[in-house]
Write an enzyme that holds these catalytic residues in place. Structure first.
Site, mmCIF file in Angstrom:
data_model
loop_
_atom_site.group_PDB
_atom_site.id
_atom_site.type_symbol
_atom_site.label_atom_id
_atom_site.label_comp_id
_atom_site.label_asym_id
_atom_site.label_seq_id
_atom_site.Cartn_x
_atom_site.Cartn_y
_atom_site.Cartn_z
ATOM 1 N N SER A 1 0.833 -1.201 0.000
ATOM 2 C CA SER A 1 0.000 0.000 0.000
ATOM 3 C C SER A 1 0.873 1.260 0.000
ATOM 4 O O SER A 1 1.653 1.471 -0.920
ATOM 5 C CB SER A 1 -0.954 -0.044 1.195
ATOM 6 N N ASP B 1 3.833 24.111 -0.857
ATOM 7 C CA ASP B 1 5.229 23.918 -1.254
ATOM 8 C C ASP B 1 5.763 22.525 -0.908
ATOM 9 O O ASP B 1 6.845 22.370 -0.347
ATOM 10 C CB ASP B 1 6.112 24.993 -0.624
ATOM 11 N N HIS C 1 -7.350 -5.420 -1.060
ATOM 12 C CA HIS C 1 -6.160 -4.628 -0.750
ATOM 13 C C HIS C 1 -5.250 -5.328 0.255
ATOM 14 O O HIS C 1 -4.039 -5.108 0.259
ATOM 15 C CB HIS C 1 -6.596 -3.266 -0.209
#
Length: 511
Positions: free
Chosen positions: A210, A433, A486
């Protein structure tokens, strides 16, 4: 009706880099005399290590301290503590501690095994704590020295907990610290550890689950010289510039709806149970009921149970059995109907935000490069509110849809453990940023053998997004399957890791 499972192997764009020659290690059987000699050697080594560590601790901070070997059934383990820079760009940076646990099969402590770094999913979750040799770890430890890394801020790596983060004097000070806890610096830590731990600083293999797979792609982008092979399980990230969080959440809406439909088809009796709970919460004073920790459970908070209830193996079953005990029995005639303490306590333990708050704080920022997330999941949810409004669905006699892997701003009001970090979460959502996490040019020219398991019905890492990114990684081999969700690496015992290793060691055909 039986489920139809399929498997597809894909080989993208270019022939793979040269395949390694498979090797096997002979099994060793220890006699009592050999075992006694081994114990004596371990004792001597432990004493020497402790003496050496004592010397290091009394002088300057040690960059690497290794502990003695210890055991769990069929495994030998050793703890490693590293002192690393908070900010690798500064020559005089504050230091943090990073912890890694080494694991090998019993009797292989002294063998020259290749190193395999394991990166856990998250963000904000520590590596597993082995209690025995089982699952993928048993397979990996037979052939490797497995390094279970607690990513910075988790486990024993200067953990950022709901209590430790209260030491910061302001939300901005916390944000200025948290900006160093993404994949780029996790990779910097891994390289620091490799150079201190692996003989001759040789490249090692990487297994990323993951978010750990996201970190693996960052590793391929900026430090491929440290990698020998890479295995990704449900962990191929979006790599476009800007912040891809909105793209990810928008792509996940249809899979979320599909998983809800499958859940209610399996447990149709839960449709009415969950409707009743939603109506009860909405009609309670303040629009919810108090949680044991001091938070509040609201209809939209209840929907968060879909995070693991819909996206992992056995999640449907766990969710159903949880709702079996949602109501207290009316023992005394005339008593009000109320949600049970058992359910409320289980709800809080299900979400793990009290023990792993970094998941909520950093979740959207893991998708950002040079742009802000601006609460992307919340904005996407508003676009689909006609489907996702729990109270509206319950009143219209429709099934209430549970949500997936999304973090919303209101969670920092309703979940007690997250309340102190509300302002920091808002600052992180507006932060623009963020440095780059991926280098497309490096990935296009990749020479490291890479194999990835891509789960067709993955609710956390969207299939189409993963396929799009895989086209940018030169030579990657994909195993596409709907046999696992998953959590396939955990649920598939040794099968998933066996299959991926087979793709790179010549045991699986190229086409």
């Amino acid at each position: 009706m039986r489920s139809l499972y399929f498997t597809v192997q894909l080989f993208l764009r270019y022939p793979p880099p040269s395949l390694p020659t498979p090797t096997t290690s002979p099994k060793r059987t220890l006699s009592f005399r050999s075992l006694r000699r081994s114990i004596s050697a371990v004792t001597a080594t432990t004493t020497a290590t402790m003496d050496q560590n004592l010397i290091k601790k009394t002088s300057s901070p040690a960059e690497h301290i290794a502990g003695p070997w210890y055991s769990v059934p069929e495994l030998r383990l050793r703890d490693h503590h590293f002192t690393v820079p908070l900010d690798y760009s500064l020559s005089q940076s504050p230091k943090i501690s990073v912890f890694a646990r080494e694991a090998v099969s019993v009797g292989k402590e002294d063998q020259a095994l290749p190193y395999l770094l394991y990166l856990q999913g998250g963000p904000g979750f520590e590596s597993p704590r082995p209690t025995e040799s089982s699952g993928w770890l048993s397979k990996a430890c037979e052939e490797h020295r497995v390094i279970l890394l607690d990513q910075r801020g988790t486990g024993l790596s200067t953990p950022l907990t709901t209590s430790s983060m209260l030491q910061f004097k302001s939300p901005q000070e916390l944000v200025d610290y948290l900006k160093y806890f993404r994949a780029d610096n996790i990779v910097n830590d891994a390289e620091f550890i490799r150079k201190h731990l692996v003989p001759d600083a040789a490249p090692w293999k990487l297994l990323g689950q993951s978010f750990g797979g996201f970190c693996g792609v960052t590793y391929l982008s900026f430090a491929p010289q440290g990698l020998k092979q890479v295995f990704l399980t449900g962990g191929i990230p979006p790599i476009k510039d800007g912040c891809t969080a909105e793209t990810v959440y928008r792509a996940c809406i249809d899979p979320i709806v599909l998983q809800n439909e499958k859940y209610y088809k399996r447990y149709p009796q839960d449709i009415q149970i969950i409707r009743d709970v939603v109506i009860h919460l909405a009609e309670s004073e303040g629009g919810g009921v108090p949680l044991p920790s001091g938070g509040v459970l609201t209809p939209r908070g209840l929907q968060l149970l879909g995070l693991t209830g819909l996206g992992a193996s056995t999640g449907f079953e766990r969710l159903h059995y949880l709702f079996e005990r949602v109501w207290d029995p009316v023992i005394v005639p005339g008593s009000k109907k109320q949600i049970s303490y058992y359910f409320l306590n289980s709800f809080e333990r299900w979400l793990s935000f009290d023990t792993n708050p970094l998941y909520a704080l950093l979740h959207e920022s893991i998708y950002c490069q040079g742009a802000a997330s601006q609460w992307a999941a919340h904005r996407v949810r508003l676009e689909h509110e006609s489907k996702l409004d729990a109270v509206k669905a319950a009143k219209e006699n429709r099934p209430v849809l549970l949500t997936g892997e999304m973090v919303f701003p209101w969670m920092f009001d309703e979940i007690h453990a997250l309340r102190p970090f509300k302002e920091a979460a808002n600052l992180l959502a507006e932060k623009k940023d963020w440095p780059p996490l991926y280098n497309k040019t490096a990935l296009n020219n990749n020479k490291v053998p890479v194999a990835a398991a891509v789960y067709y019905e993955d609710m956390f890492v969207n299939f189409n997004v993963a396929i799009e990114t895989s086209k940018e990684i030169r030579g990657i081999r994909l195993w596409v399957t709907n046999e696992y969700m998953h959590s396939g690496l955990r649920d598939g015992a040794t099968h998933v890791l066996d299959h991926l290793m087979g793709l790179l060691n010549g045991k699986k055909p190229l086409f």
